[in-house]
Write an enzyme that holds these catalytic residues in place. Structure first.
Site, PDB file in Angstrom:
ATOM      1  CE  LYS A 147     -56.800 -57.471  20.295  1.00  0.00           C
ATOM      2  NZ  LYS A 147     -57.223 -58.460  20.654  1.00  0.00           N
ATOM      3  CB  THR A 148     -58.384 -60.223  24.394  1.00  0.00           C
ATOM      4  OG1 THR A 148     -58.817 -60.306  23.253  1.00  0.00           O
ATOM      5  CG2 THR A 148     -59.677 -59.876  25.550  1.00  0.00           C
ATOM      6  N   GLY A 149     -55.310 -61.314  24.585  1.00  0.00           N
ATOM      7  CA  GLY A 149     -54.434 -61.716  23.849  1.00  0.00           C
ATOM      8  C   GLY A 149     -54.472 -63.243  24.270  1.00  0.00           C
ATOM      9  CB  SER A 183     -54.391 -60.567  20.044  1.00  0.00           C
ATOM     10  OG  SER A 183     -54.149 -61.620  18.899  1.00  0.00           O
TER      11      SER A 183
END
Length: 316
Positions: free
Chosen positions: A253-255, A115
């Site tokens: 932003k995480t993923g 993501s």
């Protein structure tokens, strides 16, 4: 070999001609030297398939300095080992031109972006008009998914905040493979590979990116050096804010990608603290069964590493 002078050329004529000959010879040598040392003209970017090429990047007014040195952070590696996880962390201190790296081999390797790809996906959606503005909304399709926050309608900001996969899959389908590939090439994002399906390539397909490449992309985003409009950049910056205090602003932003064999967890972003900007990328790696444990560690370990290097205050 030089030919003998013609008999009709007198010594007096030769003497008077010497200054002219010397000047001409000097001009020839100077011109040849300049041609040899001048850089070649820049080549034009390739046109995008299926339409006009994305706009070329414009030079920022004041770009970050190139890294003056790289430091290996063994203490940071110990923090990862203490939590029983593999992975890497890269921090670029823009004001001082210093890159600090935890586990250099891991930091130079590429992984599925998961993501974190929502950042370029948003830019491409805005640039193609698929996403008209921040109020862009998609209705939930009624399918119950594993994350409760996904099971409702979302606008652009909430889809980024809650990392709503179905929302961005629909955005990618509306962009389509030709425009997606053209813009991904222009952005220079990772290995630029969209194989595996237009709504899967950043999850289970061919797209890969390294922590160093994540930071390069974020630096160009922050500097306004990506081939996209200032409006698109401003919108993305606004919806990436994770924390905003009088002391600092944290954007990121995480993923997370998990299957039965492996887990890959990301947190990428940057901290603006006074006049200083710190760009960071954390990737944590484990077996398929490690995914649930890695998810909270993305934030806690990143936070500890940012404090360790002064990017965040100790009381943050």
């Amino acid at each position: 070999m030089l030919s003998p002078l013609p008999g009709c050329l007198s010594r007096r004529a030769l003497a008077s001609a010497r200054p002219l000959l010397s000047g001409a010879l000097l001009a020839i040598v100077t011109t040849a030297s300049a041609c040899a040392t001048a850089p070649p003209p820049p080549s034009a970017p390739p046109a995008a398939s299926g339409g006009a090429a994305p706009p070329a990047a414009s030079a920022p007014a004041a770009s970050a300095p190139a890294a003056a040195r790289t430091e290996i952070d063994e203490g940071g590696a110990a923090l990862l080992r203490a939590e029983g996880v593999d992975g890497a962390f890269v921090l670029f201190d823009a004001a001082r031109g210093v890159t600090r790296v935890v586990n250099p081999d891991r930091a130079a390797s590429r992984y599925v972006p998961a993501s974190t790809f929502k950042i370029p996906n948003t830019i491409i959606g805005l640039e193609t008009g698929v996403i008209p503005d921040e109020r862009f909304t998609l209705r939930w399709d009624g399918v119950q998914r594993r994350v409760p926050d996904w099971n409702r309608d979302h606008d652009l900001a909430s889809a980024m905040k809650h990392s709503v996969v179905w929302f961005y899959q629909e955005v990618a389908r509306r962009i389509g493979p030709e425009r997606m590939q053209a813009h991904l090439d222009a952005l220079g994002y990772g290995n630029r590979d969209i194989s595996g399906g237009i709504d899967q390539f950043w999850l289970t397909g061919g797209l890969r990116i390294s922590p160093h490449e994540q930071i390069d992309f974020l630096r160009r985003l922050h500097a306004g050096a990506l081939p996209c409009s200032a409006r698109s950049v401003d919108i993305v910056k606004r919806i990436l804010v994770l924390e905003q205090t009088p002391a600092y602003t944290l954007r990121g932003k995480t993923g997370m990608e998990m299957d039965e064999r492996s887990s890959t967890g990301w947190l990428v972003g940057y901290v603006e603290r006074g006049a200083d900007t710190y760009f960071f990328a954390t990737v944590l790696l484990g077996a398929g069964s490690d995914g649930e444990r890695i998810m909270p560690l993305r934030r806690s370990l990143t936070r500890a590493l940012l404090k360790r290097h002064g990017a965040l205050p100790e009381d943050a």
